[in-house]
Scaffold this motif. Structure first.
Motif, mmCIF file in Angstrom:
data_model
loop_
_atom_site.group_PDB
_atom_site.id
_atom_site.type_symbol
_atom_site.label_atom_id
_atom_site.label_comp_id
_atom_site.label_asym_id
_atom_site.label_seq_id
_atom_site.Cartn_x
_atom_site.Cartn_y
_atom_site.Cartn_z
ATOM 1 N N SER A 55 0.833 -1.213 0.000
ATOM 2 C CA SER A 55 0.000 0.000 0.000
ATOM 3 C C SER A 55 0.862 1.256 0.000
ATOM 4 O O SER A 55 0.593 2.212 -0.732
ATOM 5 C CB SER A 55 -0.931 0.007 1.215
ATOM 6 O OG SER A 55 -1.831 -1.081 1.170
ATOM 7 N N VAL A 56 1.899 1.260 0.825
ATOM 8 C CA VAL A 56 2.826 2.399 0.857
ATOM 9 C C VAL A 56 3.473 2.586 -0.507
ATOM 10 O O VAL A 56 3.628 3.720 -0.994
ATOM 11 C CB VAL A 56 3.900 2.193 1.948
ATOM 12 C CG1 VAL A 56 4.979 3.270 1.857
ATOM 13 C CG2 VAL A 56 3.268 2.194 3.330
ATOM 14 N N LEU A 57 3.848 1.472 -1.140
ATOM 15 C CA LEU A 57 4.467 1.532 -2.469
ATOM 16 C C LEU A 57 3.500 2.100 -3.502
ATOM 17 O O LEU A 57 3.894 2.898 -4.365
ATOM 18 C CB LEU A 57 4.919 0.128 -2.882
ATOM 19 C CG LEU A 57 5.750 0.022 -4.177
ATOM 20 C CD1 LEU A 57 7.039 0.825 -4.047
ATOM 21 C CD2 LEU A 57 6.052 -1.437 -4.503
ATOM 22 N N VAL A 58 2.221 1.714 -3.418
ATOM 23 C CA VAL A 58 1.211 2.234 -4.344
ATOM 24 C C VAL A 58 1.067 3.744 -4.184
ATOM 25 O O VAL A 58 1.075 4.495 -5.171
ATOM 26 C CB VAL A 58 -0.155 1.545 -4.115
ATOM 27 C CG1 VAL A 58 -1.264 2.262 -4.891
ATOM 28 C CG2 VAL A 58 -0.093 0.086 -4.560
ATOM 29 N N TRP A 59 0.941 4.219 -2.922
ATOM 30 C CA TRP A 59 0.831 5.665 -2.681
ATOM 31 C C TRP A 59 2.051 6.405 -3.229
ATOM 32 O O TRP A 59 1.923 7.491 -3.809
ATOM 33 C CB TRP A 59 0.704 5.943 -1.183
ATOM 34 C CG TRP A 59 -0.635 5.680 -0.575
ATOM 35 C CD1 TRP A 59 -0.926 4.774 0.401
ATOM 36 C CD2 TRP A 59 -1.872 6.327 -0.887
ATOM 37 N NE1 TRP A 59 -2.262 4.813 0.716
ATOM 38 C CE2 TRP A 59 -2.867 5.761 -0.056
ATOM 39 C CE3 TRP A 59 -2.239 7.313 -1.787
ATOM 40 C CZ2 TRP A 59 -4.194 6.154 -0.093
ATOM 41 C CZ3 TRP A 59 -3.571 7.713 -1.833
ATOM 42 C CH2 TRP A 59 -4.527 7.145 -0.997
#
Length: 326
Positions: free
Chosen positions: A136-140
Motif C-alpha cells: 500500500s505504501v508503495l502504491v501511494w
C-alpha cells in the motif's frame, strides 16, 4: 485554409451538468463510504489480506470528497475560481490521487484474488498484513510520483481568479499532452492489463474446476462485476476523452479546426462528471463480501420512511388544531 482562430467551444454546458453531479457524488459518496468503512471494520477478519487495500481505497475516496464542495462553488459561479492557485492545485492533486490510487488498489485486490484462487497452496500463510501495508505504501508512493509533474503545470488563468484547469492552460498544452499520454500508460493501461490478465485467468480456473470454495467464487464474481462497472463507466472513457480533448486543444492552438472539437469537449465534460462517481462506486468493493446487503438496504429505507412519516405527522398536528379553533 487559414484560420485566425477556431470557433470558440461553448463552456455553458459545464455549469449546467457538473454541479448536480458533484452534489450527488458528495452526498452518496460520503454515505456509501461511511457505511463501507463501518462494514470493513465489522468484517475485518472475514475479508482477509485485502482489507488493507480496501481501507486505503476508502481513505482516497474521503480525501477527494472533502474537495468536492469547492468544485461545486466553482461551477455554480460559471467556472470562476476564487480560492487561489495553490488550492486549485491541491484540489486537482486530490482528484488524481483518488483516481490513480483507486486504480492501483483495485489492481492489488485483483492480484490477491488471483493468487487466492489460482495459486492457493503457494500463498497460503505466506502473505501477511505487513506485506499488504508495504505494498500500500508503495502504491501511494508510485501514484504520487506520477502526479507530481502535474503540479508544475499552470492550473489557473485570468489573474488566478478565473479558471482552475483540470490539465493546464493554453500555453503548455502540447507538453501536457505528451505527459498525459505517458501518465495514461503507466497509471492506467499497465494496471488495467494486469487486472484483466488476473481475472481472465481466474475465470478460466473457475470454469474448469468445481473444487473452489463457492463463497470465494461468489465474491470473485461480484468483484469482477464491480471492476467491469468502474472501468467501463469511469476509467476507460475518461482517459480516452481526456487525451482526445488535449489533442483537440493542440490542433486548435495550431489553427487546425475540426468539426468534432465541440463534441469531444462536451463528451469530456460528461465523463469528467462520471469519473467522479468512482468515489461513490468504490464502496461496493467494501461490501462485495456482504451477503445481506439487500436486507440492510430495506432496513435503511424502512427507517427513512418511518422518520419521514413522523415529520409529516408532527407538522400536520398544529394545522389541524388551528383549523378546529377557527
Amino acid at each position: 485554409m487559414n484560420f485566425t482562430s477556431c470557433p470558440r467551444v461553448s463552456f455553458d454546458f459545464s455549469g449546467r451538468f457538473l454541479p448536480p453531479v458533484y452534489i450527488l457524488v458528495f452526498i452518496v459518496g460520503l454515505v456509501a463510504n461511511g457505511w463501507g468503512l463501518k462494514s470493513l471494520l465489522h468484517n475485518w477478519k472475514k475479508l482477509g489480506n485485502i482489507n488493507v487495500f480496501v481501507l486505503n481505497l476508502g481513505l482516497a475516496d474521503v480525501l477527494y470528497l472533502l474537495t468536492v464542495p469547492f468544485l461545486m462553488v466553482y461551477y455554480f459561479m460559471g467556472s470562476k475560481w476564487i480560492f487561489g492557485d495553490v488550492f486549485c492545485k491541491i484540489t486537482r492533486f486530490c482528484f488524481n490521487l483518488n483516481l490513480y490510487g483507486s486504480i492501483g488498489f483495485l489492481t492489488c485486490i485483483s492480484v490477491y484474488r488471483y493468487l487466492a484462487i489460482v495459486h492457493p497452496m503457494r500463498v497460503l500463510g505466506r502473505i501477511s498484513v505487513l506485506h499488504s501495508v508495504g505494498i500500500s505504501v508503495l502504491v501511494w508512493l508510485m501514484v504520487s510520483i506520477q502526479i507530481v509533474p502535474d503540479m508544475f503545470f499552470s492550473k489557473t488563468s485570468g489573474n488566478n481568479t478565473e479558471r482552475c484547469h483540470d490539465t493546464t492552460g493554453k500555453i503548455y498544452v502540447e507538453d501536457y499532452l505528451k505527459y498525459s499520454l505517458g501518465w495514461t500508460l503507466t497509471g492506467f493501461c499497465i494496471p488495467f492489463l494486469i487486472a484483466l490478465g488476473c481475472y481472465g485467468h481466474v475465470i478460466v480456473v473457475l470454469c474448469r474446476t468445481n473444487t473452489t470454495d463457492k463463497v470465494l467464487k461468489q465474491r470473485c464474481l461480484k468483484l469482477l462485476f464491480i471492476l467491469i462497472l468502474l472501468y467501463s463507466v469511469c476509467y476507460i472513457p475518461y482517459h480516452v476523452l481526456k487525451n482526445l480533448n488535449l489533442w483537440s486543444r493542440v490542433l486548435s492552438k495550431q489553427r487546425q479546426c475540426r468539426k468534432w472539437f465541440d463534441a469531444v469537449y462536451i463528451a469530456h465534460r460528461i465523463i469528467r462528471g462520471l469519473v467522479c462517481l468512482n468515489s461513490a462506486l468504490n464502496p461496493l468493493v467494501y461490501l462485495h463480501g456482504e451477503e445481506n446487503i439487500p436486507a440492510q438496504l430495506r432496513q435503511l429505507l424502512l427507517r427513512a420512511r418511518e422518520t419521514f412519516s413522523r415529520l409529516l405527522n408532527s407538522s400536520s398536528v398544529p394545522v389541524a388544531q388551528t383549523a378546529v379553533e377557527v
